[in-house]
Write an enzyme that holds these catalytic residues in place. Structure first.
Site, mmCIF file in Angstrom:
data_model
loop_
_atom_site.group_PDB
_atom_site.id
_atom_site.type_symbol
_atom_site.label_atom_id
_atom_site.label_comp_id
_atom_site.label_asym_id
_atom_site.label_seq_id
_atom_site.Cartn_x
_atom_site.Cartn_y
_atom_site.Cartn_z
ATOM 1 N N GLU A 1 -0.514 -3.095 -21.725
ATOM 2 C CA GLU A 1 -0.120 -3.754 -20.819
ATOM 3 C C GLU A 1 1.475 -3.645 -20.631
ATOM 4 O OE1 GLU A 1 -0.983 -4.133 -17.866
ATOM 5 O OE2 GLU A 1 0.503 -5.311 -16.768
ATOM 6 N N TRP B 1 2.344 6.050 1.560
ATOM 7 C CA TRP B 1 2.556 6.399 0.183
ATOM 8 C C TRP B 1 1.785 7.950 0.178
ATOM 9 C CZ3 TRP B 1 -0.522 8.061 -3.818
ATOM 10 C CH2 TRP B 1 -0.109 7.850 -5.307
ATOM 11 N N LYS C 1 4.216 -1.789 -18.165
ATOM 12 C CA LYS C 1 5.162 -2.488 -17.331
ATOM 13 C C LYS C 1 6.467 -1.648 -17.659
ATOM 14 C CE LYS C 1 3.094 -5.734 -15.260
ATOM 15 N NZ LYS C 1 2.032 -4.953 -15.027
ATOM 16 N N ARG D 1 0.765 -1.211 0.004
ATOM 17 C CA ARG D 1 -0.084 0.062 0.195
ATOM 18 C C ARG D 1 0.782 1.309 -0.009
ATOM 19 N NH1 ARG D 1 -5.257 -1.860 1.842
ATOM 20 N NH2 ARG D 1 -5.960 0.425 2.292
ATOM 21 N N GLU E 1 6.579 1.454 -15.593
ATOM 22 C CA GLU E 1 6.713 1.370 -14.104
ATOM 23 C C GLU E 1 8.091 0.626 -13.705
ATOM 24 O OE1 GLU E 1 3.478 -0.613 -11.930
ATOM 25 O OE2 GLU E 1 3.456 -2.186 -13.156
ATOM 26 N N ASN F 1 -5.060 6.022 6.963
ATOM 27 C CA ASN F 1 -5.275 5.809 5.639
ATOM 28 C C ASN F 1 -6.572 6.518 5.048
ATOM 29 O OD1 ASN F 1 -6.713 2.819 4.069
ATOM 30 N ND2 ASN F 1 -5.298 4.299 2.983
ATOM 31 N N GLY F 2 -6.263 7.040 3.750
ATOM 32 C CA GLY F 2 -7.395 7.978 3.399
ATOM 33 C C GLY F 2 -6.983 9.381 3.038
ATOM 34 N N LYS G 1 1.410 -0.934 -4.966
ATOM 35 C CA LYS G 1 0.713 -1.994 -5.608
ATOM 36 C C LYS G 1 -0.684 -1.766 -5.745
ATOM 37 C CE LYS G 1 0.920 -6.869 -6.343
ATOM 38 N NZ LYS G 1 1.316 -6.690 -7.785
ATOM 39 N N HIS H 1 -1.953 8.428 -36.380
ATOM 40 C CA HIS H 1 -2.700 9.655 -35.954
ATOM 41 C C HIS H 1 -1.864 10.323 -34.839
ATOM 42 C CE1 HIS H 1 -6.113 8.588 -38.252
ATOM 43 N NE2 HIS H 1 -6.183 7.135 -37.820
HETATM 44 C C1 F6R Z 1 0.704 -2.529 -12.554
HETATM 45 C C2 F6R Z 1 -0.135 -2.474 -11.329
HETATM 46 C C3 F6R Z 1 -1.252 -1.385 -11.076
HETATM 47 C C4 F6R Z 1 -2.454 -2.041 -10.737
HETATM 48 C C5 F6R Z 1 -3.481 -1.133 -10.456
HETATM 49 C C6 F6R Z 1 -4.792 -2.038 -10.047
HETATM 50 O O1 F6R Z 1 1.538 -3.503 -12.616
HETATM 51 O O2 F6R Z 1 -0.019 -3.367 -10.480
HETATM 52 O O3 F6R Z 1 -1.581 -0.775 -12.072
HETATM 53 O O4 F6R Z 1 -2.834 -2.970 -11.721
HETATM 54 O O5 F6R Z 1 -3.052 -0.233 -9.345
HETATM 55 O O6 F6R Z 1 -4.727 -2.554 -8.751
HETATM 56 P P1 F6R Z 1 -5.627 -3.812 -8.538
HETATM 57 O O7 F6R Z 1 -5.942 -4.800 -9.401
HETATM 58 O O8 F6R Z 1 -5.443 -4.348 -6.980
HETATM 59 O O9 F6R Z 1 -7.123 -3.180 -8.224
#
Ligand code: F6R
Length: 577
Positions: free
Chosen positions: A461, A74, A465, A27, A468, A100-101, A572, A484
């Site tokens: 996707e 975070w 990757k 988190r 990130e 958190n929030g 994550k 375009h």
């Molecule tokens: C990319 C990654 C993030 C998650 C996104 C959604 O590798 O891990 O972009 O895909 O934060 O997270 P979830 O799937 O947990 O809702």
């Protein structure tokens, strides 16, 4: 956006907190901190950095404290610094809290407080001063209830009160789980934080607060009335068996893809067979299907649309953070949230909104007992096991598999039985070629990835990757969209990774367009280029191309010496809007 945890009991408080915080680092890992009850004041230790770098500093040693709170951050409000790290304390040192929030009206609350010295730039700190102010005349519980009435936004808070030797939890919008052991209480953003210690769990609801005193817990509503809670016994499914022989979790998790798919396949044929059937019925019977998700899960949902449309079911996908702006849902809608963690805030908000409008919800998640799962009418688990690396890899391919299986149950198409074997072979046979390409890729500034149909989401996707994990600017797009705008950026030698399912594919003309402008074409295809790609049918090229894209990202990041499993500025699970 953070992970919070708390403990009340006779074990070594800091050891428990640190262990739980490590499980919550998905988190956020900008900074971390721990506060423990000690007389006459609360003792706080915090710092910036990842837990494995700073845990020595956070540990208060063999303290006799029976209660403590911990936080992994975070950054949202206030930069990454020690002073902005949680826990935050009241001026008199009586209270310390972790949050958190986002407290949206923190400035207004702060203005109403009068003379208080703030140490940080965070929205969270205002809660400590607010409670300090109100508790002077009214006591802590009433102060908390006032806060719950006045605070706007979302929060899960764990609060230590050194005067009363009590621990409190407050929840509105952000998750808070309670674990009950033998004469000990655990609090955390998710149940896995305390999984080694107890399997007896209950979940707080919005508008509830909890009082922990002498290892007993009472949950109350905003009127201060006790609320009965159902205690569940959880079967733990997530296990982090460590990196084993691998250098990084990302490498391990990509290698695990065939086995994760097998586990899922097995589960869909046994314990989840009935859920799969019910899910399929819902997809067939509803007026329209709307997927919602974020990041990688959103890319899986785009493939969900592709598979379902082919199976004759009307479907669309919408990024969760824009859900309300672009969507009209009603009682004929089946909302399908896809989320690895099941804790992504935007996804939860799209679910709440859809529920209000009368939609039914059938979700797809990985982490068991998550908030998304608990808020859904029906849930399928992708059974990928714990994914530790920030980058989603094996969970993406398991999401694709479940979506293919759902389409298969609707139209009777057969998912390739040998898919797992072929993926394994593709991983093994391409290692040398991937490493060679990664050596070139590591110096690139911009990369374009093109796909079409089933590989358009994969192109996006792979771009996600590369950004990130390898810190390379990358764009994934439909092949037809290159002309375009993007072609203007293609110079001699610009890499364009082209996902070509086979000879005669429509995308070949787009590849030629890029090639004739000097692009360096990297073909991922069974028929072209230097990679080994198995022959494919019925959507399995999406799996092969994803896996190769993940491996390329991994080796590129590794050759650049980057922190593969915990890239900068990311988390994550995104638990704020
Ligand atoms: C990319 C990654 C993030 C998650 C996104 C959604 O590798 O891990 O972009 O895909 O934060 O997270 P979830 O799937 O947990 O809702």
């Amino acid at each position: 956006m953070c992970g919070i945890t708390a403990y009340y009991g006779d074990r070594e408080t800091c050891e428990i907190l640190l262990d739980s915080m490590k499980r919550l680092e998905y988190r956020g890992y900008d900074s971390a901190g721990i506060a423990v009850l000690s007389k006459p004041k609360i003792s706080v230790r915090k710092d910036t950095g990842k837990l494995d770098e700073i845990e020595g500093k956070l540990n208060h040693g063999n303290s006799k404290s029976r209660a403590g709170i911990g936080h992994t951050r975070w950054a949202t409000h206030g930069n990454v610094s020690e002073k902005n790290a949680h826990p935050h304390t009241s001026c008199d040192g009586r209270f310390a809290l972790v949050h958190n929030g986002i407290i949206e009206n923190w400035e207004k609350l702060k203005e109403g407080l009068g003379e208080h010295e703030f140490q940080s730039e965070t929205d969270s700190e205002v809660a400590a001063h607010y409670i300090e102010e109100r508790a002077k005349n009214k006591g802590t519980e009433k102060a908390i209830r006032d806060f719950m009435r006045e605070a706007a936004g979302s929060y899960a808070i764990a609060l230590l009160d050194s005067e009363e030797d009590r621990l409190f939890a407050v929840k509105s919008g952000s998750p808070m789980a309670i674990g009950m052991g033998e004469k000990e209480i655990f609090l955390a953003s998710d149940v896995y934080a305390f999984s080694p210690y107890t399997d007896k769990v209950t979940f707080m609801k919005d508008g509830e607060y909890a009082v922990v005193e002498d290892c007993d817990i009472v949950v109350k509503n905003t009127r201060g009335e006790e609320v009965g809670k159902r205690v569940e016994t959880i079967r733990w499914e997530q296990d982090d068996s460590g990196k084993g022989a691998f250098d990084h979790y990302m490498q391990k998790e990509i290698t695990e893809i065939p086995r994760s798919l097998e586990k899922l396949q097995n589960s869909l044929e046994t314990d989840q067979r009935d859920t799969l059937r019910r899910f399929t019925e819902k997809l067939k019977d509803c007026g329209k299907v709307i997927f919602t998700a974020a990041g990688t899960s959103y890319h899986a949902s785009l493939l969900g649309v592709y598979f379902l449309q082919k199976a004759g079911v009307e479907a669309q996908a919408l990024i969760a953070s824009e859900f309300e702006n672009y969507e009209r849902v009603d009682e004929n809608t089946l909302l399908v949230p896809i989320s690895q963690s099941g804790e992504t805030k935007d996804v939860l908000e799209a679910m709440d909104y859809s529920k209000q409008e009368g939609a039914e919800i059938a979700s797809i998640t990985n982490v068991p007992h998550s908030t998304v799962e608990r808020k859904s009418d029906l849930n399928l688990r992708i059974r990928a096991g714990q994914e530790v690396c920030v980058a989603a890899t094996k969970t993406f391919t398991n999401q694709l598999y479940v979506l293919m299986k759902l389409a298969e149950s609707i139209n009777g198409t057969k998912v390739e039985n040998s898919l797992m074997e072929k993926i394994k072979e593709a991983i093994e046979r391409n290692e040398g070629q991937i490493k060679k390409l990664a050596e070139e890729m590591k110096d690139e500034k911009d990369v374009y990835i093109i796909g079409k149909g089933e590989t358009y989401p994969v192109a996006r996707e792979i771009a996600l990757k590369l950004k990130e994990i390898s810190y390379i600017h990358a764009e994934g797009m439909m092949g037809g969209e290159l002309k375009h705008g993007t072609l203007a950026l293609v110079e001699d030698g610009t890499p364009v990774i082209s996902l070509i399912p086979g000879k005669g594919s429509d995308i070949i003309s787009n590849v030629k367009e890029a090639e004739s402008r000097g692009a360096k074409i990297i073909e991922v295809s069974p028929d072209y280029g230097d990679f080994y790609v198995p022959e494919n049918s019925n959507g399995d090229f999406a799996f092969f191309s994803s896996v190769l894209g993940f491996l390329l990202t991994y080796w590129t990041a590794r050759k650049k010496g980057l922190p593969v499993d915990k890239p900068r500025n990311l988390a994550k699970s995104v638990t704020v809007q």
